[in-house]
Design a protein around this motif. Structure first.
Motif, PDB file in Angstrom:
ATOM      1  N   SER A 102     -33.281   0.801  12.147  1.00 61.40           N
ATOM      2  CA  SER A 102     -33.494   1.802  11.142  1.00 61.40           C
ATOM      3  C   SER A 102     -33.643   1.293   9.647  1.00 61.40           C
ATOM      4  CB  SER A 102     -32.267   3.232  11.223  1.00 61.40           C
ATOM      5  OG  SER A 102     -32.346   3.426  10.268  1.00 61.40           O
ATOM      6  N   VAL A 103     -34.291   2.025   8.612  1.00 59.80           N
ATOM      7  CA  VAL A 103     -33.930   0.549   7.204  1.00 59.80           C
ATOM      8  C   VAL A 103     -32.658   1.130   6.261  1.00 59.80           C
ATOM      9  CG1 VAL A 103     -36.657   0.988   7.067  1.00 59.80           C
ATOM     10  CG2 VAL A 103     -35.457   2.880   5.824  1.00 59.80           C
ATOM     11  N   GLN A 104     -32.065   2.578   7.239  1.00 62.35           N
ATOM     12  CA  GLN A 104     -30.902   2.551   6.579  1.00 62.35           C
ATOM     13  C   GLN A 104     -29.705   1.762   6.464  1.00 62.35           C
ATOM     14  OE1 GLN A 104     -30.705   5.753   4.340  1.00 62.35           O
ATOM     15  NE2 GLN A 104     -33.161   6.196   5.111  1.00 62.35           N
ATOM     16  N   ARG A 105     -30.172   1.202   7.423  1.00 63.05           N
ATOM     17  CA  ARG A 105     -28.814  -0.218   8.456  1.00 63.05           C
ATOM     18  C   ARG A 105     -29.453  -1.218   7.781  1.00 63.05           C
ATOM     19  NH1 ARG A 105     -29.567   3.038  12.586  1.00 63.05           N
ATOM     20  NH2 ARG A 105     -29.615   1.500  13.977  1.00 63.05           N
ATOM     21  N   ASN A 106     -28.777  -1.879   7.258  1.00 60.33           N
ATOM     22  CA  ASN A 106     -28.996  -3.059   5.619  1.00 60.33           C
ATOM     23  C   ASN A 106     -27.292  -4.226   6.587  1.00 60.33           C
ATOM     24  OD1 ASN A 106     -31.111  -3.131   5.178  1.00 60.33           O
ATOM     25  ND2 ASN A 106     -30.011  -1.417   4.146  1.00 60.33           N
ATOM     26  N   TYR A 107     -27.168  -4.950   6.995  1.00 61.00           N
ATOM     27  CA  TYR A 107     -26.339  -6.932   7.398  1.00 61.00           C
ATOM     28  C   TYR A 107     -26.604  -8.150   6.420  1.00 61.00           C
ATOM     29  CZ  TYR A 107     -24.811  -2.447  10.644  1.00 61.00           C
ATOM     30  OH  TYR A 107     -24.877  -1.324  11.621  1.00 61.00           O
ATOM     31  N   CYS A 108     -25.425  -8.335   5.881  1.00 61.79           N
ATOM     32  CA  CYS A 108     -25.342  -9.068   5.825  1.00 61.79           C
ATOM     33  C   CYS A 108     -25.244 -10.388   7.009  1.00 61.79           C
ATOM     34  CB  CYS A 108     -24.300  -9.538   4.678  1.00 61.79           C
ATOM     35  SG  CYS A 108     -23.605 -11.752   4.521  1.00 61.79           S
ATOM     36  N   MET A 109     -25.864 -12.332   6.773  1.00 69.29           N
ATOM     37  CA  MET A 109     -26.226 -12.072   7.947  1.00 69.29           C
ATOM     38  C   MET A 109     -25.171 -13.316   8.039  1.00 69.29           C
ATOM     39  SD  MET A 109     -30.219 -13.222   7.774  1.00 69.29           S
ATOM     40  CE  MET A 109     -31.045 -14.424   8.816  1.00 69.29           C
ATOM     41  N   ASN A 110     -24.097 -13.290   7.085  1.00 69.01           N
ATOM     42  CA  ASN A 110     -23.016 -14.053   6.848  1.00 69.01           C
ATOM     43  C   ASN A 110     -21.859 -13.476   7.268  1.00 69.01           C
ATOM     44  OD1 ASN A 110     -22.050 -16.792   6.390  1.00 69.01           O
ATOM     45  ND2 ASN A 110     -21.260 -15.990   5.290  1.00 69.01           N
ATOM     46  N   CYS A 111     -21.324 -12.827   7.138  1.00 66.60           N
ATOM     47  CA  CYS A 111     -20.995 -12.145   7.192  1.00 66.60           C
ATOM     48  C   CYS A 111     -20.062 -10.789   8.030  1.00 66.60           C
ATOM     49  CB  CYS A 111     -19.548 -12.009   5.793  1.00 66.60           C
ATOM     50  SG  CYS A 111     -19.845 -10.382   4.835  1.00 66.60           S
ATOM     51  N   ASN A 112     -21.670  -9.941   7.935  1.00 64.55           N
ATOM     52  CA  ASN A 112     -21.710  -8.604   8.615  1.00 64.55           C
ATOM     53  C   ASN A 112     -21.562  -8.065   7.489  1.00 64.55           C
ATOM     54  OD1 ASN A 112     -23.361  -7.795  11.073  1.00 64.55           O
ATOM     55  ND2 ASN A 112     -20.796  -7.239  11.785  1.00 64.55           N
ATOM     56  N   GLN A 113     -21.577  -7.420   6.362  1.00 64.60           N
ATOM     57  CA  GLN A 113     -21.353  -6.823   5.187  1.00 64.60           C
ATOM     58  C   GLN A 113     -22.470  -5.674   5.469  1.00 64.60           C
ATOM     59  OE1 GLN A 113     -18.070  -5.562   3.695  1.00 64.60           O
ATOM     60  NE2 GLN A 113     -19.070  -4.504   2.926  1.00 64.60           N
ATOM     61  N   PHE A 114     -21.954  -4.735   5.795  1.00 67.46           N
ATOM     62  CA  PHE A 114     -23.203  -3.478   6.055  1.00 67.46           C
ATOM     63  C   PHE A 114     -23.298  -2.792   4.446  1.00 67.46           C
ATOM     64  CE2 PHE A 114     -23.454   1.072   5.749  1.00 67.46           C
ATOM     65  CZ  PHE A 114     -25.058   0.976   6.009  1.00 67.46           C
ATOM     66  N   TYR A 115     -24.309  -3.192   4.563  1.00 68.76           N
ATOM     67  CA  TYR A 115     -25.006  -2.009   2.914  1.00 68.76           C
ATOM     68  C   TYR A 115     -26.133  -0.542   2.972  1.00 68.76           C
ATOM     69  CZ  TYR A 115     -23.341  -6.768   0.657  1.00 68.76           C
ATOM     70  OH  TYR A 115     -22.464  -6.913  -0.013  1.00 68.76           O
ATOM     71  N   THR A 116     -25.900   0.249   2.437  1.00 71.26           N
ATOM     72  CA  THR A 116     -26.639   1.189   2.426  1.00 71.26           C
ATOM     73  C   THR A 116     -28.432   0.722   1.960  1.00 71.26           C
ATOM     74  OG1 THR A 116     -25.846   2.557   0.173  1.00 71.26           O
ATOM     75  CG2 THR A 116     -24.907   2.771   2.804  1.00 71.26           C
ATOM     76  N   LEU A 117     -29.444   1.575   2.745  1.00 74.68           N
ATOM     77  CA  LEU A 117     -30.250   1.934   1.825  1.00 74.68           C
ATOM     78  C   LEU A 117     -30.361   1.635   0.032  1.00 74.68           C
ATOM     79  CD1 LEU A 117     -33.741   1.527   1.953  1.00 74.68           C
ATOM     80  CD2 LEU A 117     -33.732   3.719   2.154  1.00 74.68           C
ATOM     81  N   GLU A 118     -29.664   2.491  -0.525  1.00 73.34           N
ATOM     82  CA  GLU A 118     -29.852   1.944  -1.905  1.00 73.34           C
ATOM     83  C   GLU A 118     -29.246   1.106  -2.207  1.00 73.34           C
ATOM     84  OE1 GLU A 118     -28.367   5.011   0.016  1.00 73.34           O
ATOM     85  OE2 GLU A 118     -30.587   6.473   0.037  1.00 73.34           O
ATOM     86  N   GLU A 119     -28.094   0.201  -1.363  1.00 72.99           N
ATOM     87  CA  GLU A 119     -27.626  -0.480  -2.420  1.00 72.99           C
ATOM     88  C   GLU A 119     -28.335  -1.830  -1.824  1.00 72.99           C
ATOM     89  OE1 GLU A 119     -23.042   0.220  -0.834  1.00 72.99           O
ATOM     90  OE2 GLU A 119     -24.585   0.078   0.663  1.00 72.99           O
ATOM     91  N   LEU A 120     -29.087  -1.605  -1.072  1.00 75.00           N
ATOM     92  CA  LEU A 120     -30.158  -2.762  -0.773  1.00 75.00           C
ATOM     93  C   LEU A 120     -31.359  -2.597  -2.039  1.00 75.00           C
ATOM     94  CD1 LEU A 120     -30.845  -4.873   1.575  1.00 75.00           C
ATOM     95  CD2 LEU A 120     -32.974  -3.424   2.135  1.00 75.00           C
TER      96      LEU A 120
END
Length: 265
Positions: A124-142
């Protein structure tokens, strides 16, 4: 209502364990283009790389700025709204008839319409994660972090992109400065095995399987329908599919128009 539509209506109305398996056509009436039609995303050929290549994991790793230019301008539709198909499926779940929605789409519109059990085969485009620390980001934040405006001058960017180029277009983690990756399955990546297994179990339990808005050409997702053992397979798609001959009911029409009418009457 035609006899064919009436028959499909009666099957849906009597179903107790309905499973919906859908593809890009489910969201086209929300303004999100499909992939392989004449006006689809993959018809865009203005670069030396194909869209399939640009949406691959190796391309993401090598050219993250150019990947995000294509991804943000061609794959994201943050203002899209659920259409009648999404609303109808949410209504079937609310009635206690729908066991699961299995989707190849990454837009999150099923959840926005109210569906609770949605198995997203391609993420889902609604979920985004840092590849290093796995911090979650919303689509809006991305989107706020990527600063992508257009695909202009991409040939020049492709020739010049390096570790020092295009940094303003790559979303970096606020916590550790790692690169953020969308939680979508890119080419060269495998589907999530847990999601696949849940989809198989749902289809095996279904008394009615509705396949809609998909040409059934994307593997391995399309092969999941083989696990259905019932005799009430409904195929709803504007064009013909490989399942048409084996389906109990086939409707060559818009999935939004069909479900929008049949679920509400």
């Amino acid at each position: 209502m035609s006899n064919e539509w009436q028959a499909v209506h009666d099957v849906i109305r009597s179903g107790q364990r309905i499973v919906f398996f859908g593809g890009a056509g489910t969201s086209t009436e929300s303004g999100i283009p499909d992939f392989r039609s004449a006006n689809g995303i993959f018809a865009w050929k203005d670069m030396e790389f194909t869209p399939e290549q640009m949406l691959s994991r190796s391309f993401f790793d090598r050219y993250p700025a150019l990947f995000y230019q294509f991804y943000v301008t061609k794959m994201l539709y943050p203002n899209a709204e659920p259409n009648l198909a999404h609303v109808a499926l949410a209504k079937l779940e609310e009635r206690g008839q729908l066991l699961a929605v299995i989707t190849q789409n990454i837009d999150g519109l099923h959840q926005r319409a109210g569906s609770k059990r949605v198995l997203e085969l391609h993420g889902s485009v609604q979920r985004n994660y840092c590849m290093n620390c796995n911090q979650f980001y919303t689509l809006e934040e991305l989107l706020a972090l990527s600063h992508v405006s257009s695909l202009d001058n991409t040939q020049e960017k492709l020739r010049t992109e390096s570790a020092a180029d295009g940094q303003g277009e790559i979303p970096y983690c606020r916590q550790c400065n790692g690169v953020i990756k969308p939680d979508v399955v890119l080419y060269e990546e495998s589907l999530n095995m847990d999601t696949l297994e849940q989809a198989v179990r749902a289809i095996e339990q279904a008394d009615v399987l509705i396949v809609g808005g998909t040409s059934l050409t994307v593997q391995p997702a399309a092969s999941l329908v083989q696990y259905y053992k019932g005799d009430r397979l409904i195929v709803i798609n504007k064009s013909t599919t490989s399942l048409d001959r084996s389906a109990a009911y086939t409707v060559n029409d818009s999935i939004a128009a069909v479900l929008g009418q049949l679920v509400t009457v």
